[in-house]
Write an enzyme that holds these catalytic residues in place. Structure first.
Site, short mmCIF file in Angstrom:
data_model
loop_
_atom_site.label_atom_id
_atom_site.label_comp_id
_atom_site.label_asym_id
_atom_site.label_seq_id
_atom_site.Cartn_x
_atom_site.Cartn_y
_atom_site.Cartn_z
N ASN A 229 0.83 -1.20 0.00
CA ASN A 229 0.00 0.00 0.00
C ASN A 229 0.87 1.25 0.00
O ASN A 229 1.80 1.37 0.79
CB ASN A 229 -0.94 0.01 1.20
CG ASN A 229 -1.87 -1.19 1.22
OD1 ASN A 229 -1.77 -2.04 2.09
ND2 ASN A 229 -2.74 -1.27 0.24
N ASP B 269 -2.91 0.38 11.35
CA ASP B 269 -3.02 1.63 10.60
C ASP B 269 -4.35 2.31 10.94
O ASP B 269 -4.94 3.00 10.11
CB ASP B 269 -2.88 1.39 9.09
CG ASP B 269 -2.61 2.66 8.29
OD1 ASP B 269 -2.20 3.67 8.90
OD2 ASP B 269 -2.80 2.65 7.05
N ASP C 282 -6.96 -6.27 7.05
CA ASP C 282 -8.37 -5.88 7.25
C ASP C 282 -9.26 -6.29 6.09
O ASP C 282 -10.45 -5.96 6.08
CB ASP C 282 -8.48 -4.37 7.48
CG ASP C 282 -8.01 -3.54 6.29
OD1 ASP C 282 -7.43 -4.12 5.34
OD2 ASP C 282 -8.23 -2.31 6.30
#
Length: 369
Positions: A207, A262, A236
């Site tokens: 990411n 995060d 997630d």
């Protein structure tokens, strides 16, 4: 007073299926087999989250000590007994004030340290970072923040292609600050140069990074293939496909993969409108995105949910526990205190039921209310 906790004890060397963790004061005094144990709960080390921006409606990103205490307390209820307070890209004034506000919390043990995720990041891969605040690394800024924190600054994320990045990485590592590579459009070679300069963590792997290409492997391959580099993974189901999560874990091994949340302030809160680094965030169905362009804006994850997600994806429980506790503690240099059920370490543990839901949390030898 001695406290004994019985169950399936997850240690760095494996599971003691009928085991016991003994606690005296704030330390683990024994970890052993206990054949008469009848409690079938999992006993795992307290989770260590090295990348979180807030939770429970509270944020680290404004540098407010009261908000930081409340966010840490929220995550403690989900089993996170050690965490870094992660800020996002911001003006130097805010970085200064946050360091001043959070340093006492680090000394008191509320926080394990401060993580600056930016502002020394790539504009091309900034994700939910505010592009207004992005800039090249400054040795002067970093030196000031290190001195101001007096040991509180634990990690800084840098894009290695920015001017002055390698010098900044060398400066930080000389002062004992962990450097992470992230929000970067760096080539494979530029990433390898950053690792040679001392960088040792990959910020939320995949990411905010140049994607893998067979003729330009980019930062992902450089980080995954580098011995000693820990790769953060956001489990997630939004940031990473299950197949990507298990690929990274099988490639680098659980000893080099760290689960992180995060998380932003919206973790544990209803869908709605929130804020991150001066930008509006909309949370719908538990997914946080920038209101202006739909970019993923952190998560609403907690570490217990990340553990369950990793296990659902196919990671076995002992490996997932290592990724949630032991590996992140090693990554930021606190494994001599926390991150495993071992004699002499701080008595941080989480009792989980068979579905890996939190039953009880102990921190420093005391059960959390």
């Amino acid at each position: 007073m001695t406290i004994r906790v019985n169950g399936k004890v997850v240690t760095p060397s494996g599971v003691i299926w009928q085991g016991c963790v003994e606690v005296k004061g704030d330390r683990i005094s024994a970890v052993a087999e206990y054949p008469s144990a009848r409690d079938g709960h999992w006993i795992v080390p307290g989770f260590v989250d090295i990348h979180t921006h807030g939770g429970g409606g509270h944020t680290f990103t404004t540098g407010d000590a009261g908000q930081a205490r409340a966010a840490a307390a929220f995550h403690l209820g989900h089993g996170t007994t050690s965490l870094l307070a992660s800020l996002v890209s911001a003006p130097l004034e805010l970085m200064r004030s946050a360091t001043t506000a959070f340093a006492p919390l680090v000394r008191d043990g509320v926080l394990a340290g401060i993580h600056f995720e930016g502002p020394y990041l790539s504009a091309a891969r900034c994700g939910a970072q505010n592009p207004e605040f992005l800039r090249d690394p400054s040795a002067e800024e970093l030196t000031e923040l290190i001195k101001l924190g007096d040991g509180a600054v634990r990690m800084v994320t840098i894009a290695p292609e920015r001017a002055g990045a390698l010098e900044a990485i060398e400066l930080l590592t000389r002062h004992g600050v962990v450097v992470a590579v992230g929000h970067t459009d760096a080539t494979y070679e530029q990433t390898r140069a950053a690792l040679s300069a001392g960088a040792s963590v990959g910020t939320h792997l995949f990411n905010g990074m140049r994607p893998v290409h067979h003729r330009e492997p980019g930062p992902v391959v450089a980080l995954l293939s580098a011995p000693g580099v820990v790769c953060e993974l956001v489990a997630d189901g939004v940031h990473l496909h299950e197949g990507t999560l298990t690929f990274a874990t099988s490639t680098a091994g659980p000893e080099r993969c760290a689960l992180i949340t995060d998380a932003m302030a919206a973790a544990g809160m209803p869908d709605g409108e929130y804020e991150l680094g001066g930008q509006e965030v909309t949370v719908a169905d538990g997914v946080a995105r920038l209101s202006r362009d739909g970019a993923i804006a952190g998560s609403t994850l907690t570490m217990d949910a990340a553990l369950r997600s990793a296990v659902t994806a196919g990671v076995d429980v002992p490996d997932a526990v290592r990724m949630a506790s032991t590996t992140p503690a090693l990554a930021v240099g606190i494994a001599d205190q926390v991150g495993a059920l071992q004699v002499g370490l701080r008595a941080d543990l989480v009792v989980l039921d068979d579905d890996l839901n939190v039953v009880r949390v102990m921190r420093a030898g005391a059960w959390v209310e």
